[in-house]
Design a protein around this motif. Sequence first.
Motif, PDB file in Angstrom:
ATOM      1  N   LYS A  59      -6.031  18.354  16.253  1.00 17.02           N
ATOM      2  CA  LYS A  59      -5.190  18.717  15.109  1.00 17.02           C
ATOM      3  C   LYS A  59      -3.715  18.462  15.432  1.00 17.02           C
ATOM      4  CE  LYS A  59      -4.909  20.752  10.996  1.00 17.02           C
ATOM      5  NZ  LYS A  59      -3.483  20.698  10.758  1.00 17.02           N
ATOM      6  N   GLU A  60      -3.316  18.776  16.667  1.00 11.66           N
ATOM      7  CA  GLU A  60      -1.924  18.530  17.086  1.00 11.66           C
ATOM      8  C   GLU A  60      -1.595  17.041  17.017  1.00 11.66           C
ATOM      9  OE1 GLU A  60      -1.143  20.117  20.944  1.00 11.66           O
ATOM     10  OE2 GLU A  60      -1.719  22.163  20.393  1.00 11.66           O
ATOM     11  N   GLN A  62      -3.079  14.767  15.151  1.00 10.13           N
ATOM     12  CA  GLN A  62      -3.070  14.349  13.743  1.00 10.13           C
ATOM     13  C   GLN A  62      -1.772  14.761  13.053  1.00 10.13           C
ATOM     14  OE1 GLN A  62      -6.696  16.244  12.457  1.00 10.13           O
ATOM     15  NE2 GLN A  62      -7.957  14.424  12.889  1.00 10.13           N
ATOM     16  N   ASP A  63      -1.260  15.945  13.371  1.00 12.43           N
ATOM     17  CA  ASP A  63      -0.017  16.420  12.761  1.00 12.43           C
ATOM     18  C   ASP A  63       1.198  15.649  13.295  1.00 12.43           C
ATOM     19  OD1 ASP A  63      -1.416  18.245  11.290  1.00 12.43           O
ATOM     20  OD2 ASP A  63      -1.062  19.931  12.655  1.00 12.43           O
ATOM     21  N   LYS A  64       1.176  15.376  14.605  1.00  9.63           N
ATOM     22  CA  LYS A  64       2.322  14.714  15.240  1.00  9.63           C
ATOM     23  C   LYS A  64       2.451  13.261  14.813  1.00  9.63           C
ATOM     24  CE  LYS A  64       4.478  14.011  19.776  1.00  9.63           C
ATOM     25  NZ  LYS A  64       4.355  14.258  21.233  1.00  9.63           N
ATOM     26  N   TYR A  65       1.312  12.567  14.661  1.00 12.66           N
ATOM     27  CA  TYR A  65       1.334  11.138  14.350  1.00 12.66           C
ATOM     28  C   TYR A  65       0.765  10.860  12.956  1.00 12.66           C
ATOM     29  CZ  TYR A  65       2.241  10.731  19.345  1.00 12.66           C
ATOM     30  OH  TYR A  65       2.782  10.849  20.594  1.00 12.66           O
ATOM     31  N   LYS A  66       1.037  11.763  12.058  1.00 13.26           N
ATOM     32  CA  LYS A  66       0.543  11.621  10.691  1.00 13.26           C
ATOM     33  C   LYS A  66       1.014  10.304  10.081  1.00 13.26           C
ATOM     34  CE  LYS A  66       0.163  14.290   6.432  1.00 13.26           C
ATOM     35  NZ  LYS A  66       0.588  15.521   5.722  1.00 13.26           N
ATOM     36  N   GLU A 183     -10.144  21.573  10.108  1.00 15.59           N
ATOM     37  CA  GLU A 183      -9.270  21.357   8.964  1.00 15.59           C
ATOM     38  C   GLU A 183      -9.820  22.074   7.752  1.00 15.59           C
ATOM     39  OE1 GLU A 183      -8.701  17.220   8.360  1.00 15.59           O
ATOM     40  OE2 GLU A 183      -7.778  16.882  10.302  1.00 15.59           O
TER      41      GLU A 183
END
Length: 238
Positions: A59-60, A62-66, A183
């Motif tokens: 999840k980290e 996915q959020d960082k490299y959205k 998610e």
Amino acid sequence: MAIFAQFFGYLLGLIFNLVKDYGVAIIIFTLITKLILLPLTFKQLKSSKEMAAIQPKIKEIQDKYKGNQEKIQQLTMELYKEHNYNPLSGCLPILIQMPIIIGLFTALRQPELYVFSGNPELLVSATQDAFLWVPNLALPDLIGNVLPNGPEWLIALPGLLPITSAALTYFQMSTMNTAPAAEGAANTQMKVMQTVFPVMILFWGKSLSAGLILYWTIGNLFQIGQQYIMNRQVKGDA
């Protein structure tokens, strides 16, 4: 699938010849088949636990490299490698079990072909012997089995076995939800399935044989106990 149905049908017939009670034979049969599938089930549950453990890190990423799907895939694969996790490890046991489970269901759904083939007298004797409140395991278990004098709409409803099976299915699926960091969409989908599938089991109870529902009920009890033991082991390891 007929190969699996023939094998499991033969096994169920063998057990029945020993215990002389179709309901008890189905219970023993269920426990034996669950033990046969135990290594695959254990591998599947272990994979689910591993995925739950690394889900926050995914999840980290996915959020960082959205928006950068290539980077997300690269770092996710590196994370899998770091934790020695194979994303296919959770799917493979399910794929292997599917033909076995379908074979089991086929044998139970058509005992005249796979369990008592060539012996119609034994089929009638086995399936029409009462088991607990169910007078005939070859027929659906309806409320009419315990309330025979009730109104017509009531006695046609699913009986105690389908109700018990649906409740156990709901409980068993709720104990499988081991990934709180999943998610929102995945979480929602899991919750929907947790509600819909037990309702489907209840609905099927109006048409499926009581013997098949008995198999599903005992199977759920086995899985609940299995998951309880595994969860205790995971906590102990932690």
